[in-house]
Design a protein around this motif. Sequence first.
Motif, PDB file in Angstrom:
ATOM      1  N   UNK A  53       0.837  -1.136  -0.172  1.00  0.00           N
ATOM      2  CA  UNK A  53      -0.131   0.461  -0.237  1.00  0.00           C
ATOM      3  C   UNK A  53       0.536   0.886  -0.132  1.00  0.00           C
ATOM      4  N   UNK A  54       1.809   1.488   0.506  1.00  0.00           N
ATOM      5  CA  UNK A  54       2.961   2.817   0.648  1.00  0.00           C
ATOM      6  C   UNK A  54       3.380   2.890  -0.389  1.00  0.00           C
ATOM      7  N   UNK A  55       3.836   1.937  -1.378  1.00  0.00           N
ATOM      8  CA  UNK A  55       4.475   1.760  -2.264  1.00  0.00           C
ATOM      9  C   UNK A  55       3.807   2.247  -3.312  1.00  0.00           C
ATOM     10  N   UNK A  56       1.841   1.857  -3.240  1.00  0.00           N
ATOM     11  CA  UNK A  56       1.441   2.523  -4.392  1.00  0.00           C
ATOM     12  C   UNK A  56       0.825   4.007  -4.368  1.00  0.00           C
ATOM     13  N   UNK A  57       0.403   4.242  -2.883  1.00  0.00           N
ATOM     14  CA  UNK A  57       0.351   5.400  -2.616  1.00  0.00           C
ATOM     15  C   UNK A  57       1.714   6.710  -2.627  1.00  0.00           C
TER      16      UNK A  57
END
Length: 347
Positions: free
Chosen positions: A139-143
Amino acid sequence: MTAASPWWTPDVHADRRPRLILRNAITAALRDWFASRDFIEVETAALQVSPGNEAHLSAFATEAIGPDGQRLPLYLHTSPEFACKKLLTAGETRIFSLSAVYRNRERGPLHHPSFTMLEWYRANETYESLMEDCAGLVALAAERAGAKRFAFRGRAADPFAEPERLSVADAFMRHAGIDLLATVAADGSTDREALHAALLQAGLRTAPEDNWADLFSRVMVEKIEPALGQGRATILYGYPISEAALARPSADDPRVAERFELYCCGVELANAFGELTDAAEQRRRFILEMDEKERIYGERYPIDEDFLAALAMMPQASGAALGFDRLVMLATGAMRVEDVMWTPMAG
């Protein structure tokens, strides 16, 4: 046909640069994420006396020449695992490494001889905590990349959705109609003939020289991996003990190990273990792996005795390794890991 221009030509670099800048942003966010959870970043030596003792890992060999001219065989590490576990023995409790690792015989859309691995460890914590970490990192990478979804080769997934948790045994039954654990005994030994018969019944091809591990891999590659991580990420857990050389047995079923892999859009992103700390059992498994390597490739790697000595003193721990380039590839919409590497290898 005109050959593609090198990555360093200004026009090619201009096309590649936006994804590379996003890579840097994801890197910075990742370091902040770990720091906020009291992890210490560590740097480990790339040169090791053993590159790891897994049958299908191929290393780059070199040597150190001392002032007296003595030559010491060494290898570029295939992962920082041995060094990180020594640091756990030394007293570190939460550590991570983001560094280049090196694997020979690997080149393709999802493979590169030199790539960046994120590896992290939690002392005295269960491997279920790593499952939560993996979901958070996706989720962090996508955000940070501004991605609403991940897509690769016709498959898509929501990086913000809670990952599916699926056991290997359930995956074999769901996607291949095979009762995998019926071919694994209570002591972890495997029945090649039983699995072979199951593959034939499922309509899968086999080869006469296939052993149990080969048959297991055929089902994984042909039936299971392409179906994983669609719609949302998948955490595939509970690998047979024979397929988890560095993991401890599950307390719930001795036939399987505390090992899971993270998949997204059919792409394997991470591999995690509840770490084995029995040095004698680890030695036995290393020898079996090297026997298999010698059977297939005609070579074997030395065992790191220093690692086994440290392992005997290491606290209970869980650890994970994540292919950082693959994560960035999915987050930025690239189709090859080389597209998100600042300086891919020539050739």
